[in-house]
Design an enzyme around this catalytic site. Sequence first.
Site, mmCIF file in Angstrom:
data_model
loop_
_atom_site.group_PDB
_atom_site.id
_atom_site.type_symbol
_atom_site.label_atom_id
_atom_site.label_comp_id
_atom_site.label_asym_id
_atom_site.label_seq_id
_atom_site.Cartn_x
_atom_site.Cartn_y
_atom_site.Cartn_z
ATOM 1 N N HIS A 12 0.822 -1.216 0.000
ATOM 2 C CA HIS A 12 0.000 0.000 0.000
ATOM 3 C C HIS A 12 0.857 1.268 0.000
ATOM 4 O O HIS A 12 0.448 2.290 -0.551
ATOM 5 C CB HIS A 12 -0.968 -0.005 1.189
ATOM 6 C CG HIS A 12 -2.154 -0.892 0.979
ATOM 7 N ND1 HIS A 12 -3.455 -0.451 1.112
ATOM 8 C CD2 HIS A 12 -2.251 -2.199 0.627
ATOM 9 C CE1 HIS A 12 -4.289 -1.454 0.858
ATOM 10 N NE2 HIS A 12 -3.585 -2.529 0.569
ATOM 11 N N HIS A 42 -0.275 -12.767 -2.210
ATOM 12 C CA HIS A 42 -1.435 -13.511 -1.720
ATOM 13 C C HIS A 42 -1.147 -14.997 -1.520
ATOM 14 O O HIS A 42 -2.068 -15.788 -1.421
ATOM 15 C CB HIS A 42 -2.633 -13.272 -2.656
ATOM 16 C CG HIS A 42 -3.187 -11.888 -2.529
ATOM 17 N ND1 HIS A 42 -4.181 -11.370 -3.331
ATOM 18 C CD2 HIS A 42 -2.875 -10.882 -1.653
ATOM 19 C CE1 HIS A 42 -4.448 -10.125 -2.975
ATOM 20 N NE2 HIS A 42 -3.661 -9.798 -1.963
ATOM 21 N N THR A 43 0.124 -15.351 -1.404
ATOM 22 C CA THR A 43 0.428 -16.684 -0.899
ATOM 23 C C THR A 43 0.430 -16.667 0.633
ATOM 24 O O THR A 43 0.416 -17.702 1.273
ATOM 25 C CB THR A 43 1.772 -17.219 -1.436
ATOM 26 O OG1 THR A 43 1.930 -18.554 -0.956
ATOM 27 C CG2 THR A 43 2.947 -16.387 -0.990
HETATM 28 C C1 HEM Z 1 -5.119 -6.139 -7.200
HETATM 29 C C2 HEM Z 1 -4.345 -5.955 -6.205
HETATM 30 C C3 HEM Z 1 -4.681 -6.276 -4.783
HETATM 31 C C4 HEM Z 1 -5.864 -6.201 -4.113
HETATM 32 C C5 HEM Z 1 -7.201 -5.713 -4.632
HETATM 33 C C6 HEM Z 1 -5.626 -6.665 -2.782
HETATM 34 C C7 HEM Z 1 -6.582 -6.734 -1.787
HETATM 35 C C8 HEM Z 1 -6.411 -7.352 -0.565
HETATM 36 C C9 HEM Z 1 -7.422 -7.503 0.431
HETATM 37 C C10 HEM Z 1 -8.829 -6.999 0.347
HETATM 38 C C11 HEM Z 1 -6.871 -8.181 1.470
HETATM 39 C C12 HEM Z 1 -7.538 -8.581 2.783
HETATM 40 C C13 HEM Z 1 -7.058 -7.747 3.941
HETATM 41 C C14 HEM Z 1 -7.647 -8.171 5.239
HETATM 42 O O1 HEM Z 1 -8.716 -8.749 5.270
HETATM 43 O O2 HEM Z 1 -7.014 -7.923 6.268
HETATM 44 C C15 HEM Z 1 -5.519 -8.467 1.126
HETATM 45 C C16 HEM Z 1 -4.638 -9.143 1.933
HETATM 46 C C17 HEM Z 1 -3.303 -9.228 1.682
HETATM 47 N N1 HEM Z 1 -2.628 -8.673 0.613
HETATM 48 FE FE1 HEM Z 1 -3.481 -7.916 -1.059
HETATM 49 N N2 HEM Z 1 -4.319 -7.018 -2.654
HETATM 50 C C18 HEM Z 1 -3.709 -6.799 -3.850
HETATM 51 C C19 HEM Z 1 -2.363 -6.984 -4.129
HETATM 52 C C20 HEM Z 1 -1.428 -7.322 -3.197
HETATM 53 C C21 HEM Z 1 -0.008 -7.292 -3.416
HETATM 54 C C22 HEM Z 1 0.667 -6.876 -4.718
HETATM 55 C C23 HEM Z 1 0.576 -7.705 -2.253
HETATM 56 C C24 HEM Z 1 2.030 -7.851 -1.908
HETATM 57 C C25 HEM Z 1 3.014 -7.758 -2.716
HETATM 58 C C26 HEM Z 1 -0.477 -8.020 -1.319
HETATM 59 C C27 HEM Z 1 -0.282 -8.532 -0.063
HETATM 60 C C28 HEM Z 1 -1.312 -8.944 0.773
HETATM 61 C C29 HEM Z 1 -1.097 -9.727 1.993
HETATM 62 C C30 HEM Z 1 0.217 -10.256 2.536
HETATM 63 C C31 HEM Z 1 -2.361 -9.893 2.562
HETATM 64 C C32 HEM Z 1 -2.709 -10.676 3.839
HETATM 65 C C33 HEM Z 1 -2.855 -9.770 5.026
HETATM 66 C C34 HEM Z 1 -3.325 -10.511 6.255
HETATM 67 O O3 HEM Z 1 -3.428 -11.733 6.275
HETATM 68 O O4 HEM Z 1 -3.568 -9.810 7.234
HETATM 69 N N3 HEM Z 1 -1.673 -7.755 -1.916
HETATM 70 N N4 HEM Z 1 -5.252 -7.941 -0.118
#
Ligand code: HEM
Length: 498
Positions: A74, A199-200
């Site tokens: 972010h 998202h792994t």
């Molecule tokens: C189209 C792009 C993306 C969208 C719309 C998106 C959206 C989201 C959403 C809605 C969550 C859930 C957050 C929660 O419930 O706490 C999430 C979790 C997460 N995202 Fe993404 N994301 C995107 C790309 C990325 C990228 C590029 C990364 C890292 C390089 C990333 C890393 C993560 C991680 C690590 C989580 C897990 C957080 C947790 O378990 O608390 N995301 N993302």
Amino acid sequence: MTLRSSILLHLLPLLLLASSGGAMFFYPTPQASLLEHLLVDHGGARAANFSAAVTPLHQLRDRGRRAWLRVAFHDFITADTTAAAGGGVTTGGIDASIGFETGRAENKGSAFNDSLTFWRPFVNEYVSMSDLIALGTVMSVHLCGGKAIPYRPGRVDALHADPTTGVPEPETGVDETLDEFGRAGFNKQDAIALTACGHTLGSVHHGGFPEVVGPEAVTPNNTNGGANFDSTRGAFDPLVVHEYIDATGSRGGALVTSFNETARSDLRLYESDGNRTMRGLYNMTAEAFQDTCAGLLGRMIDTVPSGVRLGDVIAPMSIKPVNVTWDFDGATGGLVLSGNIRSGKGHTAYGDSDTYFYPFAIPGSAIADATSFTVAGDSLTAQTFPITRQGQPFLVPRMSTATGSSTSFTVASAADSGLEEGMTVEVTAPVEQPLTLAPKVVTAVVNLTMTEDVKPGFRFWKGSYDVHQQVTGAIGLTLTQGGEALDHLLLGAGLAGW
Ligand code: HEM
Ligand SMILES: *[C@@H]1O[C@H](CO)[C@@H](O)[C@H](O)[C@H]1NC(C)=O
Ligand SMILES: *[C@@H]1O[C@H](CO)[C@@H](O)[C@H](O)[C@H]1NC(C)=O
Ligand SMILES: *[C@@H]1O[C@H](CO)[C@@H](O)[C@H](O)[C@H]1NC(C)=O
Ligand SMILES: *[C@@H]1O[C@H](CO)[C@@H](O)[C@H](O)[C@H]1NC(C)=O
Ligand SMILES: *[C@@H]1O[C@H](CO)[C@@H](O)[C@H](O)[C@H]1NC(C)=O
Ligand SMILES: *[C@@H]1O[C@H](CO)[C@@H](O)[C@H](O)[C@H]1NC(C)=O
Ligand SMILES: *[C@@H]1O[C@H](CO)[C@@H](O)[C@H](O)[C@H]1NC(C)=O
Ligand SMILES: *[C@@H]1O[C@H](CO)[C@@H](O)[C@H](O)[C@H]1NC(C)=O
């Protein structure tokens, strides 16, 4: 520095035990030394408090640590690299501006402030919040089983929100999402792969995203209603890709399968090239997947505003002197060179083995002309580290303190050295600033006053300073003369326990 006269330290058997106050000699630099400590010291008695939060990642209660990777995303994604191609500048990127942007809908939730709250005590003159955000990514990935992403220091914290907005959200259309990645310098294939890499780890939570994950996810075991992206939430592995392509397990997670079609942003993104990139990730070896992710995540954390120059990659040191300083011994009052030598079982990558510390203390009288010391020991390649010659002006750890917003300090030098002309002490302090939990570092230059104190062969100067603001971490002192730094000391590390 010449090796005219060098001290030889044999690590085993242990040298004398000594308690040491501050940290005068930093190898190779204060910044690299401090950040290397966070990267490497995960195990053993002197483990950095930083890593206590990251390991072990498989534990259920460690959700906050996975969020670190998302915080970096972010902060990064509002980078604007589009002008740079035409000779203009890049703005945003990893600059901790996320701290000012938590009120934006695209950054909703507590993950951002929670992470900044954790990192805050570690910020000081040498360690910016943005370097810690980048470090969080390196550590989450590596400690969850991914590769050691090369880590460079030197990011500079923004003092205001990034005027650029636009973080992809679950309901964002795929064209807009790709535009946002493109602005940050990531093409379609990069965007898909980076998102699969991110998202792994982790989950989408009903608590924060009820429009994505329904209430059925909430159970007594899962009160936040987390829906995992893949069946190995805490492992940095290619499973999310396999489960997506094979339609097994979590099938790519809630952003693919949501009951709410509008919120299936990962599905739209992955399908934007007809699944080609995802199939490519599926068909590569696990090793190649790790390399791909390390490369993309490395590019992400190294996306910084034009004008910011990142330093050399910080590599784990096999032998590392820590807190090595001239000081006056508490019991005898005599000059002493003391510190700790860290060694580990071979640092092939960040923090892969426990580190051990061997304290030493050598009376100044025994090493009159030394300008370096050499560390040797069984199965170690001897290494030599420079020190300033005895009697040159130095900040005395035992006679320097920081309490709250105040610091007072003492400089000693050989009575007959005559080297003190124009010495000042630069005081730096990380302090609270409005609208973000990232501290801002303020600086003051303090003149020294000669004192009546006497010790055989030494003269003393004193200075003090009150920052008059809420100090959040270690106060840095740099003894300078004619623009040149003669000595460094960090005081009052507090929670960070540097
Ligand atoms: C189209 C792009 C993306 C969208 C719309 C998106 C959206 C989201 C959403 C809605 C969550 C859930 C957050 C929660 O419930 O706490 C999430 C979790 C997460 N995202 Fe993404 N994301 C995107 C790309 C990325 C990228 C590029 C990364 C890292 C390089 C990333 C890393 C993560 C991680 C690590 C989580 C897990 C957080 C947790 O378990 O608390 N995301 N993302
Ligand atoms: C170095 O000094 C700091 C500050 O006194 C202390 O917190 C830290 O534990 C010391 N580290 C080692 C390895 O001695
Ligand atoms: C689906 O998501 C969109 C965007 O967040 C939201 O406006 C809509 O209310 C959601 N629909 C349902 C049924 O939750
Ligand atoms: C919930 O937790 C309990 C106790 O730890 C465990 O026995 C049970 O299998 C868990 N249930 C689910 C659905 O994970
Ligand atoms: C992409 O792959 C997913 C998962 O296997 C599948 O459901 C979807 O139909 C595929 N889409 C395209 C356009 O091939
Ligand atoms: C993986 O590669 C093999 C051999 O080239 C091919 O048959 C298969 O369809 C590929 N799988 C995917 C998911 O692209
Ligand atoms: C995060 O902290 C800042 C600074 O204290 C505050 O202004 C902001 O409202 C907080 N954001 C959230 C979402 O709580
Ligand atoms: C420190 O010393 C310099 C040079 O003598 C002088 O110009 C300056 O005003 C002094 N600063 C303070 C705060 O006394
Ligand atoms: C480490 O951090 C925790 C809070 O995150 C704090 O309670 C604890 O006192 C810290 N330990 C040291 C040695 O500073």
